[in-house]
Design an enzyme around this catalytic site. Structure first.
Site, PDB file in Angstrom:
ATOM      1  N   SER A 180       0.799  -1.228   0.000  1.00 57.54           N
ATOM      2  CA  SER A 180       0.000   0.000   0.000  1.00 57.54           C
ATOM      3  C   SER A 180       0.828   1.273   0.000  1.00 57.54           C
ATOM      4  O   SER A 180       0.401   2.285  -0.539  1.00 57.54           O
ATOM      5  CB  SER A 180      -0.948   0.001   1.202  1.00 57.54           C
ATOM      6  OG  SER A 180      -0.228  -0.169   2.395  1.00 57.54           O
ATOM      7  N   HIS A 208      -5.134  -3.131  -3.027  1.00 49.13           N
ATOM      8  CA  HIS A 208      -4.733  -2.170  -4.059  1.00 49.13           C
ATOM      9  C   HIS A 208      -4.564  -2.780  -5.443  1.00 49.13           C
ATOM     10  O   HIS A 208      -4.280  -2.065  -6.401  1.00 49.13           O
ATOM     11  CB  HIS A 208      -3.453  -1.444  -3.624  1.00 49.13           C
ATOM     12  CG  HIS A 208      -3.653  -0.671  -2.370  1.00 49.13           C
ATOM     13  ND1 HIS A 208      -4.197   0.597  -2.362  1.00 49.13           N
ATOM     14  CD2 HIS A 208      -3.450  -1.006  -1.071  1.00 49.13           C
ATOM     15  CE1 HIS A 208      -4.303   1.016  -1.113  1.00 49.13           C
ATOM     16  NE2 HIS A 208      -3.851   0.052  -0.305  1.00 49.13           N
ATOM     17  N   LYS A 239     -11.647   0.983  -2.316  1.00 50.27           N
ATOM     18  CA  LYS A 239     -10.627   1.654  -3.124  1.00 50.27           C
ATOM     19  C   LYS A 239     -11.082   1.682  -4.600  1.00 50.27           C
ATOM     20  O   LYS A 239     -11.943   2.481  -4.922  1.00 50.27           O
ATOM     21  CB  LYS A 239      -9.280   0.991  -2.869  1.00 50.27           C
ATOM     22  CG  LYS A 239      -8.988   1.005  -1.347  1.00 50.27           C
ATOM     23  CD  LYS A 239      -7.622   0.651  -0.974  1.00 50.27           C
ATOM     24  CE  LYS A 239      -7.473   0.385   0.522  1.00 50.27           C
ATOM     25  NZ  LYS A 239      -7.840   1.487   1.421  1.00 50.27           N
TER      26      LYS A 239
END
Ligand SMILES: Cc1ncc(COP(=O)(O)O)c(C=O)c1O
Length: 386
Positions: A180, A208, A239
């Site tokens: 991250s 991610h 995200k």
């Protein structure tokens, strides 16, 4: 009142070390430019990688679900009944991740801190990458298993630890898929080979990579062409998916055990219907609009190339996360402040989020940045150097 005096001391200590954090007020949607503390600035700190939190189809799904089902879940999924929106989203997730089943949690943090203590406990060993996310670290702490930290992506070290730990009941290797704060990708094929050779489980945090990497954006496993059969995948809906929530994807038996044992699943209220509907439709958009991923990577490449040409030190990230390493917390804060004055919000990341001496700006681009916004960011970085 003396009981609370230590809070003032603590705050002063944080200030002196350059580690005090401030909340800033946003008065706009999280697009390429936001209104921050009353000023319009280019945002380089968003995980809304594909811009899906403002995608018209995603918003329409959220609004429709709110009208149909209300704003809240009213209780935990086991006690108050399980919204049909969960079933739809979990089926969609399992299909996307190539697994038998999936289970949604109220956040990625809750997913990690819930699944790890189920997979490993007293008498078990967790092997964890040195740069894993804080939610993994906290999950390991809650598990009461023995923990060994292997050097970042160092497969020789991992192999050594596996070879020396045959006495444990179960062993779990846990790693971020995309790290991250560094943006590099874990060597999953090597990790999986080692796990198979040593009879260990693998948990990959795809927070991610999901929505961004691999065919159809299905994540880090797809990036390497790996089958999901022997890997437990964790991810987040907060995200690239643009909503909120975490998930675990894997075999049916795992999901059944989690429903019965995962404390962060059992003892908390379900997500709002709007959030579930938004995430469900966002998964469809990720599949049907590959141009969003192309745009994201094109922006990342451009910004990375120019910053290196300007003389900034970037870690060798392969993704949309671009870490500009500055060293001390004070230096990172000073550069972030100068950029903000120049119209760019790129927050400073300092310990404990990153190791001491590696304070940085963690830049992220999003697919919805315009060329003009990227150019404005580049000009601000150039101005700060001069
Ligand atoms: C690698 C990683 N895992 C887990 C999380 C937690 O996810 P969430 O923000 O959905 O709680 C994050 C983000 O904060 C993350 O970066």
């Amino acid at each position: 009142m003396h009981n609370y005096d230590w809070l003032d001391t603590e705050r002063a200590t944080l200030e002196q070390a350059g580690l005090r954090r401030h909340l800033r007020t946003v008065r706009s949607a999280p697009t390429g430019t936001i209104n921050l503390d009353g000023r319009d600035v280019v945002l380089l700190g968003s995980n809304n990688y594909l811009g899906l939190s403002t995608h018209p189809k995603v918003i329409a799904a959220a609004v429709e679900a709110t009208h149909a089902f209300g704003t809240g879940a009213s209780g935990s999924r086991l006690i108050s009944g399980n919204s049909e929106r969960y079933a739809s989203l979990e089926t969609n997730l399992a299909e996307t991740k190539g697994t038998e089943a999936a289970l949604v949690f109220s956040s990625g943090y809750a997913a990690n801190t819930s699944v790890i203590p189920v997979l490993a406990g007293d008498g078990d060993l967790i092997l964890s990458d040195a740069l894993n996310h804080a939610s993994i670290i906290d999950g390991c702490r809650l598990s009461r298993a023995t923990k060994e930290v292997y050097r970042h992506c160092d497969m020789e070290h991992l192999k050594l630890l596996l070879s020396a730990s045959t006495a444990f009941r179960r062993r779990l290797i846990v790693t971020d898929g995309v790290f991250s704060m560094d943006g590099d990708i874990a060597p999953l094929p090597d990790i999986c080979n080692l796990a198979a050779a040593h009879d260990a489980m693998v948990l990959v945090d795809d927070a991610h990579g999901f929505g961004v990497l691999g065919k159809n954006g299905s994540g880090t496993l797809a990036h390497f062409g790996l089958e999901a059969e022997n890997i437990i995948q964790m991810g987040t809906l907060s995200k690239a998916v643009g909503a909120l929530g975490g998930y675990i994807a894997g075999r049916h038996a795992l999901i059944e055990v989690l429903i019965n044992r995962a404390r962060g699943f059992i003892f908390t209220t379900g997500l709002p219907p709007a959030t579930l509907a938004a995430a469900d439709v966002a998964l469809d958009v990720i599949r049907s609009e590959p141009q969003l991923r192309q745009r994201l990577f094109s922006h990342a490449k451009r910004l990375k190339t120019v910053l290196i040409d300007l003389g900034y030190t970037l870690l060798p990230s392969e993704t949309q996360i671009l870490p500009v390493v500055l060293g001390s917390p004070q230096r990172a804060t000073n550069v972030a402040e100068a950029l903000l004055t120049a119209g760019v919000f790129a927050p400073a990341i300092r310990p404990p989020a990153v190791p001491t001496g590696t304070s940085r700006l963690r830049l992220t681009v999003v697919a919805t940045h315009t060329e003009a916004e990227i150019q404005r960011a580049i000009e601000a970085f150039a101005a700060v150097l001069s």
